[in-house]
Write an enzyme that holds these catalytic residues in place. Sequence first.
Site, mmCIF file in Angstrom:
data_model
loop_
_atom_site.group_PDB
_atom_site.id
_atom_site.type_symbol
_atom_site.label_atom_id
_atom_site.label_comp_id
_atom_site.label_asym_id
_atom_site.label_seq_id
_atom_site.Cartn_x
_atom_site.Cartn_y
_atom_site.Cartn_z
ATOM 1 N N LYS A 230 0.864 -1.183 0.000
ATOM 2 C CA LYS A 230 0.000 0.000 0.000
ATOM 3 C C LYS A 230 0.894 1.224 0.000
ATOM 4 C CE LYS A 230 -3.594 -2.016 2.851
ATOM 5 N NZ LYS A 230 -4.033 -1.960 4.230
ATOM 6 N N HIS A 231 0.300 2.364 -0.286
ATOM 7 C CA HIS A 231 1.118 3.574 -0.325
ATOM 8 C C HIS A 231 1.620 3.932 1.073
ATOM 9 C CE1 HIS A 231 0.511 4.404 -4.492
ATOM 10 N NE2 HIS A 231 -0.786 4.306 -4.365
ATOM 11 N N ALA A 232 2.798 4.538 1.116
ATOM 12 C CA ALA A 232 3.339 5.001 2.387
ATOM 13 C C ALA A 232 2.376 6.032 2.973
ATOM 14 C CB ALA A 232 4.713 5.624 2.174
ATOM 15 N N ALA A 240 4.120 0.043 -3.622
ATOM 16 C CA ALA A 240 3.032 0.746 -4.315
ATOM 17 C C ALA A 240 3.464 2.125 -4.814
ATOM 18 C CB ALA A 240 1.833 0.884 -3.390
ATOM 19 N N ASP A 241 4.422 2.722 -4.144
ATOM 20 C CA ASP A 241 4.840 4.073 -4.537
ATOM 21 C C ASP A 241 5.752 4.078 -5.758
ATOM 22 O OD1 ASP A 241 3.502 5.148 -2.347
ATOM 23 O OD2 ASP A 241 5.195 4.743 -1.040
#
Length: 597
Positions: A230-232, A240-241
Amino acid sequence: PGLDKKRHVELKMDQALLLIHNELVGTNLTVYWNSERCYHCLPQALGNVSGSGEPGKPSTAPVAVSTQHTSILQLNDTLEEKEVCRLKYKFGEFGNYSLLVKHVHNGVNETACDLVVNENPVDSNLPVCIAFLVGLAVIIAVCFLRFLLSLDDFNNWISKAINSWETDRLINSELGSPSRAGLFGDDAQPEVWRLSAVPPRLRCVDTFRGLALILMVFVNYGGGKYWYFKHASWNGLTVADLVFPWFVFIMGSSIFLSMTSILQRGCSKFRLLGKVAWRSFLLICIGIVIVNPNYCLGPLSWDKVRIPGVLQRLGVTYFVVAVLELLFAKPVPESCVSERRCSCLQDITSSWPQWLVILMLESVWLALTFFLPVPGCPTGYLGPGGIGDLGKYPNCTGGAAGYIDRLLLGDDHIYQHPSSNVLYHTTVAYDPEGILGTINSIVMAFLGVQAGKILLYYKDQTKDILIRFTAWCCFLGLFSVVLTKVSENEGFIPVNKNLWSISYITTLSSFAFFILLILYPIVDVKGLWTGTPFYYPGMNSILVYVGHEVFKNYFPFQWRLQDNQSHKEHLIQNIVATALWVLIAYILYRKKVFWKI
Ligand SMILES: *[C@@H]1O[C@H](CO)[C@@H](O)[C@H](O)[C@H]1NC(C)=O
Ligand SMILES: *[C@@H]1O[C@H](CO)[C@@H](O)[C@H](O)[C@H]1NC(C)=O
């Protein structure tokens, strides 16, 4: 009182049960929790534990603690607001722990907090490891199979065994993709020769695009609900980033490569400009439709329509970079084409006007980010707001970038659930695809243009290309090291996906040059790998992107899970859905269906 009555805590994914046993007579405790990853955060109250009634009879309260990162627990005397104890611990998913708070009688009256493991946690990373090993096994099996098929003896043996040329051909056409046709028999040889004589398209570019796209589909589908897919929350990098900037980067390379070939064919710049404008407009329109689904919050109305988004940003970036290249487009220098020799920095010097514009744009980003006064917030603020910075600036999420979006687009027209609201408890809307960050996505795409220039200018001079990729990779890497001081939060400009900070751009383009450095020799020069399976989605990126967003909630991309809180089931679901998109892209490739806008 307090949590004493609530004997049962419903554990969710990435949580553990912590039973707090308070043996202190008459002392009520308040439990505060903080994640180690939450930078300068206000501790959050988890609950209260009342004091023990009589010695030897502790009162107990259960709390759920997050297991994603190391936790910092702090127990305070509720009345005196005095710290009783503090501890740092990495809890494991679905573990059962006890924290014993008691007096120790060693002369002075001291309290001690001991952590006991009642039940061991599950290993939540096990499914990822298994998936990885299975993937590796599949790759090795495929390589082995290809190796066997490439052996003449083996082929003869198969032919004899089956003893039927027709069956043989059928099997071969079943297994081989068009690009691999060269492996079988004589009839495919002329095609291989033709391909190497006129390379129509750089496969490494499409492969890289496909790789970014497939990772993007996987993380958009949930990535097994693991935090690193998942994004930070704010600063920092997770898997994800990585993907969106790579996609932007490779779009830059493709813009340059396709535009040069179109101009070489004698298309007028004016017509090309019209095409570019129309494509950007279409991308933005499709993007707005995609980011406003009705299924999650019920039917939307015009006053809640989200305007920014992934395709919108791609559209704007595409437009700016394509127009920039179109305005200053020069034919590939004669010396590079005819003599197969390009002077040392030709790829950079020939595009000095573009560089000038890019540097100006970057100055605008820096100036707005660091000097735009934002009401109620410190100038040059880069933090997440919420409980970050000890809760001093709760509504300052994203500083100038957030302010500009809220001012120009309005609170209701931007993304409502930024990744920062989980860890930093932010409440204001913030759009990770906002206006200010678009400047840096243009810079990212322009670095991709530069990669395209290297590939074209130094065509057939593999060594020159590899040296340049290495140089860019190191230069951008060093630049990032300076900007971030190799620290997640404490650099001059931290790496940040939500802001698309310049260090994020330099870091990820350094990675991108590195990937091209690996892919180009393997895929294009030596032909050791065809880019399968990433090549196919890379050839049909708009279709796969739009398709995966639109059909997100349809069977078989999503189904009802037995246990909604299990990483394993989510991971299987997300991998199956991603693999289906690869398969769809492959089938469309075989049928020569490409969605181009
Ligand atoms: C956790 O462990 C404690 C102590 O062994 C036990 O009493 C309790 O029932 C366990 N809780 C759960 C949810 O398993
Ligand atoms: C932040 O915004 C909320 C809701 O809009 C408001 O209630 C609160 O007072 C604001 N806080 C500060 C410090 O401005």
